[in-house]
Design a protein around this motif. Sequence first.
Motif, mmCIF file in Angstrom:
data_model
loop_
_atom_site.group_PDB
_atom_site.id
_atom_site.type_symbol
_atom_site.label_atom_id
_atom_site.label_comp_id
_atom_site.label_asym_id
_atom_site.label_seq_id
_atom_site.Cartn_x
_atom_site.Cartn_y
_atom_site.Cartn_z
ATOM 1 N N LEU A 133 0.821 -1.213 0.000
ATOM 2 C CA LEU A 133 0.000 0.000 0.000
ATOM 3 C C LEU A 133 0.852 1.259 0.000
ATOM 4 O O LEU A 133 0.326 2.365 0.040
ATOM 5 C CB LEU A 133 -0.932 -0.001 1.225
ATOM 6 C CG LEU A 133 -1.982 -1.120 1.257
ATOM 7 C CD1 LEU A 133 -2.784 -1.046 2.559
ATOM 8 C CD2 LEU A 133 -2.914 -1.031 0.048
ATOM 9 N N ARG A 134 2.162 1.082 -0.043
ATOM 10 C CA ARG A 134 3.138 2.180 -0.110
ATOM 11 C C ARG A 134 3.025 3.142 1.083
ATOM 12 O O ARG A 134 2.938 4.361 0.923
ATOM 13 C CB ARG A 134 3.010 2.946 -1.421
ATOM 14 C CG ARG A 134 3.284 2.071 -2.647
ATOM 15 C CD ARG A 134 3.229 2.879 -3.931
ATOM 16 N NE ARG A 134 4.273 3.888 -3.981
ATOM 17 C CZ ARG A 134 5.550 3.655 -4.310
ATOM 18 N NH1 ARG A 134 5.928 2.415 -4.614
ATOM 19 N NH2 ARG A 134 6.425 4.638 -4.343
ATOM 20 N N PRO A 135 3.016 2.602 2.306
ATOM 21 C CA PRO A 135 3.116 3.485 3.478
ATOM 22 C C PRO A 135 4.537 4.032 3.571
ATOM 23 O O PRO A 135 5.438 3.569 2.858
ATOM 24 C CB PRO A 135 2.824 2.536 4.638
ATOM 25 C CG PRO A 135 3.325 1.206 4.156
ATOM 26 C CD PRO A 135 3.043 1.185 2.671
ATOM 27 N N ILE A 136 4.745 5.010 4.447
ATOM 28 C CA ILE A 136 6.115 5.488 4.636
ATOM 29 C C ILE A 136 6.795 4.766 5.798
ATOM 30 O O ILE A 136 8.001 4.871 5.970
ATOM 31 C CB ILE A 136 6.182 7.019 4.853
ATOM 32 C CG1 ILE A 136 5.553 7.431 6.176
ATOM 33 C CG2 ILE A 136 5.527 7.750 3.704
ATOM 34 C CD1 ILE A 136 5.837 8.886 6.524
ATOM 35 N N ALA A 137 6.026 4.011 6.571
ATOM 36 C CA ALA A 137 6.617 3.226 7.653
ATOM 37 C C ALA A 137 5.639 2.155 8.104
ATOM 38 O O ALA A 137 4.420 2.349 8.057
ATOM 39 C CB ALA A 137 6.988 4.126 8.838
#
Length: 981
Positions: A289-293
């Motif tokens: 989902l392309r989170p940043i962390a």
Amino acid sequence: MTDTDLSLKDRLSREITGDVLFDSFNRGRYATDASFYQIVPAGVVVPRTIDEGLRALAIARDAGRKVTPRGGGTSQCGQTINDGIVIDLSKHLNKLISLDVENKTCVVEPGIVLDDLNRQLKKHGLWFPVDVSTASRATIGGMAGNNSCGGRSLRYGTMRDNTLSMDAALADGTLMHFGEVSRDLGQANDKSSALFRDMLALGSREAAEVADKFPKVQRRVGGYNLDALVPRNAANNMAHILVGSEGTLAFTTRVELKLWPVIKNKVLGVCHFGSFYEAMDAAQHLVKLRPIAVELVDRTMIALGRDIAMFRPVIEATVKGDPDALLIVEFAEEDQPQNFQKLKQLSELMGDLGFDWNNDKRKWGGVVDVVEPAVQTAIADFRTSGLNVMMSMKQEGKPVSFVEDCAVPLPHLADYTDRLNKVFAKHGTRGTMYAHASEGCLHVRPVLNLKLEKDVKAMRAIAEEAFAMVREYKGSHSGEHGDGLVRSEFHESMFGPRIIADFREVKERFDPGHVLNPGKIVDPPKMDDRSLFRYTPGYAVRDFKTELDWSAYPGSGGGFQGAVEMCNNNGACRKLEGGVMCPSYRATRNEKDVTRGRANTLRLAISGQLGPDALSSDAMMDTMKLCVSCKACRHECPTGVDMAKMKIEVLSARRAKHGLSLRDRLVGFLPHYAPLFSKLAPLANWRNKSKLLRALFERVAGISAKRALPAWRRDVFDPQGEIFGPADGREVVLFGDTFNRTYERENLDAALQVLIAGGYRVHVPKPTGGGRPLCCGRTFLSAGLVDHARAELDRLVETYAPFAARGVPIVGLEPSCLLTLRDELLSLRSDETAKAVSAHALLFEEFLVREAATGHLSLPLKPIAEKAVVHGHCHQKSFGAFKPVEQALRLIPDLKVETIESSCCGMAGAFGYGSDTYDTSIEMAELSLLPAVRRAGANTLVIADGTSCRHQIKDGTERSAIHVARALAMSLSNQRPSSHI
């Protein structure tokens, strides 16, 4: 100290204006970092300028001494300790040299702290995003030396990815610029070109070996970055060979950084899992989902967090049910609706993976959405404190860092952690896990007691088995925190002998004399060499009598040893803003004056490493001198180090050995002589009016002539044995402390007025057995007179016990006095009567807010001002009792309440009156409190509950601060504040 080191010290002292520290106490304070190692340096230099740092390097090199540059000293692998000269860059070499907003770059000195840098960048809409958990104390130089990563490297990359260039000196003093260089350097013979040409040639020669042996994971920080030297384009960035080199190749003087726009919007999804394995297996799917962390919090960390006051509220607000693990997924797209959409997709994905709140333990789980910024911040604070939360275990065994940074490809993460737990169990222990699930890099720490040979052997076996698994999964054994003493030994098994020869070649080419931080990366000692441990085989603490109860901790001295050893050098006390801890360090920036420095000194002293009678020595008193007993560390230190309580033991030991000074007697016995001096008020106040007497007091008693002492008055508050208010009112006891009773009775009068107006039956009990008014013993504790303090508290408990037995609240105004009943009382008495009195002790505001919340309080309050600025007393903040101050003030109609973000006021009881501590007291106040008061409008109320705080504000600004009780009393009578308030 040898003659050679004495000569070295003398030369450094002549040629450097910064601190030159060669005494055993200061050397001991620099002998440790956040690892389990300890190596005492020959000396420490704290240069004022880069030129002085380079001069120290040259002098140490000439003397044949090693040199180790040091920033915050928070390395977890022993990178910043050595037996040569430590050069501390954090105190003075911490400037933002230049900023290019348009091109999003900046140049900084190596000692600048990450949070401090980002505070300066924020107003330009920029930040440096390598957001390590130690951001409040980690320096950019240290982060570059370590190739730090941070929690959001999934988007922003590592330190290496964000370092554009570095200026540095070689060990021989040659200054060089490390940045982009062409692979075609021609035949230039200058030193820089020759070095770069050799390095690029090594990269060309070893390209195939590097491609074969270096792990294909982002979290690889082990060894030297040889992959930065291999041919890719027409140019290579030579700064990247310095990044991650741990101070072994060059002495950094400047760092040029790539900056990013600040995050404007974000949301969190707290994913709950019924089993740890399922959480680890899910990570590979969540990152799509392309989170940043994606950050892990395990069961152990949740349980420990619930026992820590500062973290308990956020856990209660965000943790649902009884999860075995949480994955905190962070989305930070610029468009907030897009973030909300991703939260929705996250819940759908969890459902697709089979997780449901209604399932049994297997596949139980779901997502708790967190969109409130304040809650997000609280979660971030908890998450970044993960290591220290784990270290808060009050037992001999602690989670130990040595395999914690292994990184494996995400598809293997679940199997790796499952197998690792079985390895721990095989060796009779268990592990704690948290941190960066998005990168396959978990901070894994088995619980071991490294004072025991069997546990040291278990550590060795676990390391070998864990690293073998990492190689099997083609991961990295060093994924974030570097190599240092703990992992460098294993480079050969990870990379193979040819790469190790290449590492050695790099070291020889940069530093042929092995001056710079030797023993790291190349030619390290064995990681389990116990002679290098903080707790060596001969480490022991003798049993000794303590004055306070330390039974909650293991170890000698009634548990005092265990309390001292709770400090793991994490350095949270070195933060420069936010919270209160540590006010003296914020003023001086000296390692001696920070909680960590004091705890290290105590540990060395009680274990005999600083010589006989170290605990009561002058050097120990100098170590404790600037501790203002604010108790901030008790609340804000993630491992719960309570230096204020420890200081009482030191003062007691000092008093037993050397007796009391005149100032100690004047401060300690104040409750005894206050009634007499009040009767002689005009004569007692003469000192304030006479320059001669002020000078005399400074000379004989150490009380600064620059301070006026609190004025004595004859009309003290003394309605002993009286009862006020309606006969059928709800009962309450009003505790009149020595300071308000003697010097500022108007505060107690105001409190009495408010309580009567609220319909309360107010008791001001006469001491059982008669005699002096009651006292909490605080002044005696500050002088180390524990027996006298216990006697005062015994009188108080005996008097208040009947009220506590029938549930009557005991309400006080002075935070340091009232909260003594909730803290030190229970360290001096553990009986049920004392516990009952303690349980019923409330600050005035706590009582009012509680009563208002239950519908028992109704006050006819009227507007008195448009705005109030509030300074919180340190002890209020330490005990979570400051929020009621704000809530009580908001009972006043139309009053806007603004909290001053401040640390200790700097007065701290008698501290601010000392001739030797006056300047530091003012420095503390000028950090934030006094400027904020000066900015307040003339009609703004200034609120401060602490007697010391009010006096400091008056001395520093000529503004009169008032207690909340007075503000409420003014509101009752619709009395507008006079212009001097």
